[in-house]
Design a protein around this motif. Structure first.
Motif, PDB file in Angstrom:
ATOM      1  N   LYS A 242       0.833  -1.202   0.000  1.00  0.00           N
ATOM      2  CA  LYS A 242       0.000   0.000   0.000  1.00  0.00           C
ATOM      3  C   LYS A 242       0.873   1.259   0.000  1.00  0.00           C
ATOM      4  CE  LYS A 242      -3.949   1.891   2.469  1.00  0.00           C
ATOM      5  NZ  LYS A 242      -4.673   1.874   3.741  1.00  0.00           N
ATOM      6  N   VAL A 243       1.879   1.267   0.888  1.00  0.00           N
ATOM      7  CA  VAL A 243       2.758   2.438   0.957  1.00  0.00           C
ATOM      8  C   VAL A 243       3.528   2.592  -0.354  1.00  0.00           C
ATOM      9  CG1 VAL A 243       4.745   3.490   2.134  1.00  0.00           C
ATOM     10  CG2 VAL A 243       3.004   2.282   3.471  1.00  0.00           C
ATOM     11  N   ALA A 244       4.083   1.485  -0.851  1.00  0.00           N
ATOM     12  CA  ALA A 244       4.894   1.553  -2.075  1.00  0.00           C
ATOM     13  C   ALA A 244       4.059   2.079  -3.239  1.00  0.00           C
ATOM     14  CB  ALA A 244       5.466   0.176  -2.394  1.00  0.00           C
ATOM     15  N   THR A 245       2.836   1.587  -3.354  1.00  0.00           N
ATOM     16  CA  THR A 245       1.964   2.019  -4.451  1.00  0.00           C
ATOM     17  C   THR A 245       1.635   3.509  -4.316  1.00  0.00           C
ATOM     18  OG1 THR A 245       1.057  -0.214  -4.539  1.00  0.00           O
ATOM     19  CG2 THR A 245      -0.206   1.521  -5.636  1.00  0.00           C
ATOM     20  N   ALA A 246       1.323   3.901  -3.092  1.00  0.00           N
ATOM     21  CA  ALA A 246       1.009   5.315  -2.861  1.00  0.00           C
ATOM     22  C   ALA A 246       2.204   6.207  -3.187  1.00  0.00           C
ATOM     23  CB  ALA A 246       0.565   5.524  -1.411  1.00  0.00           C
ATOM     24  N   MET A 247       3.397   5.702  -2.965  1.00  0.00           N
ATOM     25  CA  MET A 247       4.602   6.499  -3.199  1.00  0.00           C
ATOM     26  C   MET A 247       5.045   6.452  -4.667  1.00  0.00           C
ATOM     27  SD  MET A 247       5.691   7.865  -0.254  1.00  0.00           S
ATOM     28  CE  MET A 247       5.478   7.626   1.527  1.00  0.00           C
ATOM     29  N   GLY A 248       4.393   5.637  -5.482  1.00  0.00           N
ATOM     30  CA  GLY A 248       4.718   5.680  -6.904  1.00  0.00           C
ATOM     31  C   GLY A 248       5.329   4.414  -7.485  1.00  0.00           C
ATOM     32  N   ALA A 249       5.255   3.285  -6.759  1.00  0.00           N
ATOM     33  CA  ALA A 249       5.774   2.036  -7.324  1.00  0.00           C
ATOM     34  C   ALA A 249       4.960   1.667  -8.565  1.00  0.00           C
ATOM     35  CB  ALA A 249       5.691   0.913  -6.298  1.00  0.00           C
ATOM     36  N   ALA A 250       5.654   1.201  -9.608  1.00  0.00           N
ATOM     37  CA  ALA A 250       4.958   0.795 -10.825  1.00  0.00           C
ATOM     38  C   ALA A 250       4.449  -0.631 -10.698  1.00  0.00           C
ATOM     39  CB  ALA A 250       5.896   0.912 -12.021  1.00  0.00           C
ATOM     40  N   GLU A 251       5.143  -1.409  -9.882  1.00  0.00           N
ATOM     41  CA  GLU A 251       4.765  -2.816  -9.756  1.00  0.00           C
ATOM     42  C   GLU A 251       5.201  -3.307  -8.370  1.00  0.00           C
ATOM     43  OE1 GLU A 251       6.096  -5.177 -13.088  1.00  0.00           O
ATOM     44  OE2 GLU A 251       5.701  -7.055 -12.008  1.00  0.00           O
ATOM     45  N   VAL A 252       4.314  -4.002  -7.704  1.00  0.00           N
ATOM     46  CA  VAL A 252       4.660  -4.634  -6.431  1.00  0.00           C
ATOM     47  C   VAL A 252       4.269  -6.106  -6.537  1.00  0.00           C
ATOM     48  CG1 VAL A 252       4.383  -4.618  -3.924  1.00  0.00           C
ATOM     49  CG2 VAL A 252       4.134  -2.483  -5.204  1.00  0.00           C
ATOM     50  N   VAL A 253       5.209  -6.976  -6.243  1.00  0.00           N
ATOM     51  CA  VAL A 253       4.928  -8.412  -6.274  1.00  0.00           C
ATOM     52  C   VAL A 253       5.003  -8.942  -4.853  1.00  0.00           C
ATOM     53  CG1 VAL A 253       5.640 -10.657  -7.193  1.00  0.00           C
ATOM     54  CG2 VAL A 253       5.991  -8.564  -8.550  1.00  0.00           C
ATOM     55  N   VAL A 254       3.890  -9.445  -4.353  1.00  0.00           N
ATOM     56  CA  VAL A 254       3.877 -10.038  -3.017  1.00  0.00           C
ATOM     57  C   VAL A 254       3.829 -11.551  -3.186  1.00  0.00           C
ATOM     58  CG1 VAL A 254       2.696 -10.185  -0.812  1.00  0.00           C
ATOM     59  CG2 VAL A 254       2.687  -8.032  -2.068  1.00  0.00           C
ATOM     60  N   SER A 255       4.852 -12.204  -2.706  1.00  0.00           N
ATOM     61  CA  SER A 255       4.933 -13.639  -2.895  1.00  0.00           C
ATOM     62  C   SER A 255       4.332 -14.349  -1.696  1.00  0.00           C
ATOM     63  CB  SER A 255       6.399 -14.044  -3.052  1.00  0.00           C
ATOM     64  OG  SER A 255       6.507 -15.439  -2.922  1.00  0.00           O
ATOM     65  N   ASP A 256       3.528 -15.375  -1.963  1.00  0.00           N
ATOM     66  CA  ASP A 256       2.997 -16.144  -0.829  1.00  0.00           C
ATOM     67  C   ASP A 256       3.756 -17.455  -0.668  1.00  0.00           C
ATOM     68  OD1 ASP A 256       2.060 -17.373  -3.049  1.00  0.00           O
ATOM     69  OD2 ASP A 256      -0.071 -17.047  -2.607  1.00  0.00           O
ATOM     70  N   SER A 257       4.869 -17.585  -1.383  1.00  0.00           N
ATOM     71  CA  SER A 257       5.639 -18.820  -1.271  1.00  0.00           C
ATOM     72  C   SER A 257       7.014 -18.539  -0.687  1.00  0.00           C
ATOM     73  CB  SER A 257       5.760 -19.466  -2.663  1.00  0.00           C
ATOM     74  OG  SER A 257       7.097 -19.833  -2.947  1.00  0.00           O
ATOM     75  N   VAL A 258       7.377 -19.320   0.318  1.00  0.00           N
ATOM     76  CA  VAL A 258       8.675 -19.150   0.960  1.00  0.00           C
ATOM     77  C   VAL A 258       9.789 -19.368  -0.058  1.00  0.00           C
ATOM     78  CG1 VAL A 258      10.262 -20.146   2.679  1.00  0.00           C
ATOM     79  CG2 VAL A 258       7.858 -19.730   3.277  1.00  0.00           C
TER      80      VAL A 258
END
Lengths: 459, 459
Positions: free
Chosen positions: A294-310
């Protein structure tokens, strides 16, 4: 009698080496452009008694002693001095004990960081300090530089885990510092005085370390930013919300590109920076990573990848760990810096590096422990070009000047060694410098312990 | 010229006091049975310049200076020496700044611990070190003793939160140590050298502290044990499972009884010991307390109460916080000890106290930070009875001897001061003692800074 002859008389067989090739192979750590002298002998100590005998003799004869671990240091503190004794602790590599109930480990200084981490993990425990060199560097070296790493943003640096030490003093006497207990305030903190002293106040021969219970396997997210400044603002913005990620790392575009050349991870093109964050909060990890997104997107990230796999997270971490190799594969000479600034000044730091790059016409790459404000800008240059080499050194200095100007320090975790001793004179005030010199004189009156390292010339 | 006259010439008006009643009121901290001398003057410093002027003058004239905060110390480090200048930092009580983004506070030494904790809590932050004296003790005093408290089991002691200091050296020069950044390894760790030095190496005039994000409101459980040893085994057994409670406290039967006399909490009768545990893990707190309940029950607890209300938990914590007052209300003289042992030796510690009690025929009560192995046995005795008084002192010594024998330390958090300086000579080895003396001589060659405190006589 030569140094070698004298030491052979004092020590058991198989300790003293003076073959020129062996000496040459042990004359440098990994600091670039730090002068190294020609040592008289190499001693591979196998016991505290060996260390004690060497120091007692050296102190009586005014011979410089340079303690060495794996020589993975980046500041030249392990480089030979002319006529010195190189005192290697590498063979003192026993894990003396791991106590799961008390959450304590007792080790000799030559134990490799990664070996200790693995051994305690087998007992359900966690030794957090994880310098980039962890697969090769020794605990003794980590203690002597107060080494950091990626886990420090949440768990602290090496010194935070050192409860007590066995140290051989300049005159060969053996001193036990600190405690085995969780707390203790009996007398001056001689343990912390030795931590980070880079072998100039004593030689560490045993370390008692605090451990933690194992944390949950971390989950990982990465964010890509078209604008460099936005990545920096994301770091301070995310942490200011009260999150405590277990890793929060930064890589600039050049570093990402260099890594992609040795391991294509399919990262997006045209980005200025990448952040990598991990959460080891277990059930609460997804929420912490969602907050980061959320913070990264608000600050201008073009892409955020959240991995659910260790496993996928481990692969992303690998990208960060490959930065050093990737920089080396550029085929250029490298000067590795280690400035640490208050987090809110990170934006000025990373944008300032671009100015340094333009002004001195050398490539400056950067990766680092963004959550701590600890950046490793790397000046890459053509060593065969004298003019570019001169500009590279100017750029290296300009980066430290920028760090100090932003309220930071010239070294967050690599140490001062030989490389930055003159700069230490700019960071400390006159009272701090003279107090440091007074301590050095008090503990090592004959100036035999790694002389000329850490402290600048006394004025 | 008298000391008072000389100091009045040097300092702005309203700083120097020599009224005998005022001096007498400032001549002691809270250590019992520590001798106190007659001071020449009291200076209430209001600035670093005041402190600097006093030390410069004292150093030139060889006059002892005893720095003081709230005089809540328990080791006599704040007691007057004959002819000394008492240098009070209490009026330097400004919170200079709280930086929520950077999670740092900068304070003067006279700020009360509890005032700082409340001020940072208002900004959503947390300053964990919480000595029992927190409502009256100063940050400067906390730094000078490296004070602990109940939160230390999870969050660490005062020193773990000190990033940097402003210190006035013996000769009046002002030194800045440490950093404002999260990390930093530039030079010797002068910050940690000053922390816990009890005013013998310099006078702290400003402190830069790390803060944490606020934790969740804790939940609380208490367990009552018919057998003393079972409570100790519960502590090490519970922590060995990898739990990290935010509080884990012990009270023996006599302490519970004493507290019940000033606040009836309806605790069960006939128990030998009580443990109090808190978890601030938020959603995961009930599970952590359930794990505690399971271990305690398996180890022999007769009753475990797990509270699901924050308010009820606060009331239970109050019982622990009342222990000091409750002991005082016994109407006896008290000698308060502060041994810290490895957690698995707690059982031997608490059962050993019963032997000490029997052998020396004095009452020994005990409460403490069980999770850290840090116990505060209290010898209660009739001061009008010379024989009992002598036995009380023997019991006090026997407790420290027991702590050392169990691999522990004579002081977990109260400091050495005057009370335990001879005992420090038993805890440290010869090399540690002589190194400590060498540091003291290097930093305070005229021995004016709280002379005779911490270090035993040099041999």
């Amino acid at each position: 009698m030569t140094t070698t002859e004298a030491l052979r008389e004092l020590l058991p067989e198989g300790r003293v080496f003076d073959d020129p090739d062996v000496l040459a192979a042990h004359s440098r750590d990994r600091a670039t452009f730090c002068p190294a002298g020609t040592p008289a002998a190499l001693v591979r100590a196998r016991s505290t008694e060996d260390v004690s005998a060497v120091l007692r003799w050296a102190n009586e004869h005014g011979v410089a002693v340079v303690p060495q671990g794996a020589r993975s240091g980046l500041s030249g503190a392990g480089n030979a001095l002319d006529g010195c004794v190189l005192l290697s602790l590498e063979k003192m590599d026993a894990i003396i004990g791991i106590d799961p109930e008390e959450q304590v480990a007792v080790v000799q200084p030559g134990v490799i960081n990664g070996a200790l981490a693995a051994a305690v993990a087998e007992r359900g425990l966690f030794y957090p300090p994880d310098p980039g060199s962890r697969s090769i560097s020794t605990i003794g070296g980590n203690v002597s530089t107060n080494a950091g790493g990626m886990c420090c943003v949440k768990y602290g640096v090496t010194g935070d885990f050192v409860r007590g030490l066995e140290v051989v003093l300049a005159d060969g006497r053996v001193m036990r510092t600190g405690r085995r207990t969780a707390k203790g305030v009996a007398g001056y903190d001689l343990t912390r005085l030795m931590v980070g002293a880079e072998g100039t106040l004593g030689v560490v021969t045993e370390v008692t370390l605090s451990l933690r219970p194992a944390s949950a396997q971390p989950l990982t997210a990465v964010a890509f930013f078209p604008e460099l400044a936005d990545s920096a603002r994301t770091v301070s913005g995310f942490l200011a919300e009260g999150h405590r990620p277990s890793v929060l790392e930064f890589m600039d575009a050049s570093s990402v590109k260099a890594v992609q050349q040795i391991a294509d991870l399919g990262f997006p093109e045209g980005m200025a920076a990448m952040l990598l964050v991990q959460s080891d909060l277990g059930d609460a990890a997804p929420a912490e990573l969602a907050a980061f997104e959320k913070v990264a997107t608000a600050m201008g990230a073009a892409e955020v990848v959240v991995s659910d796999s260790v496993a996928e997270g481990e692969m992303l971490m690998q990208a960060r760990r490959l930065v050093g190799d990737a920089h080396e594969k550029l085929g250029k000479a490298l000067l590795i810096d280690d400035v640490c600034v208050p987090r809110r000044r990170l934006e000025e730091m990373v944008t300032g590096l671009k100015r340094v790059e333009a002004e001195h016409r050398v490539q400056v790459l950067c990766a680092g422990h963004a959550g701590d404000g600890n950046m490793h800008p790397v000046v890459a240059f053509d060593e065969s070009d004298a003019d570019e080499t001169a500009r590279a050194h100017q750029a290296f200095d300009a980066i430290m000047a920028l760090g100090l100007e932003l309220g930071g320090t010239i070294t967050g975790e690599h140490g001062v060694g030989q490389l930055k001793r003159d700069w230490l004179g700019r960071e400390l005030d006159e009272a701090g410098l003279s107090t440091s010199h007074a301590i050095k004189r008090a503990l090592d009156p004959n100036d035999i312990l790694n002389p000329g390292r850490v402290l600048p010339e006394a004025s």
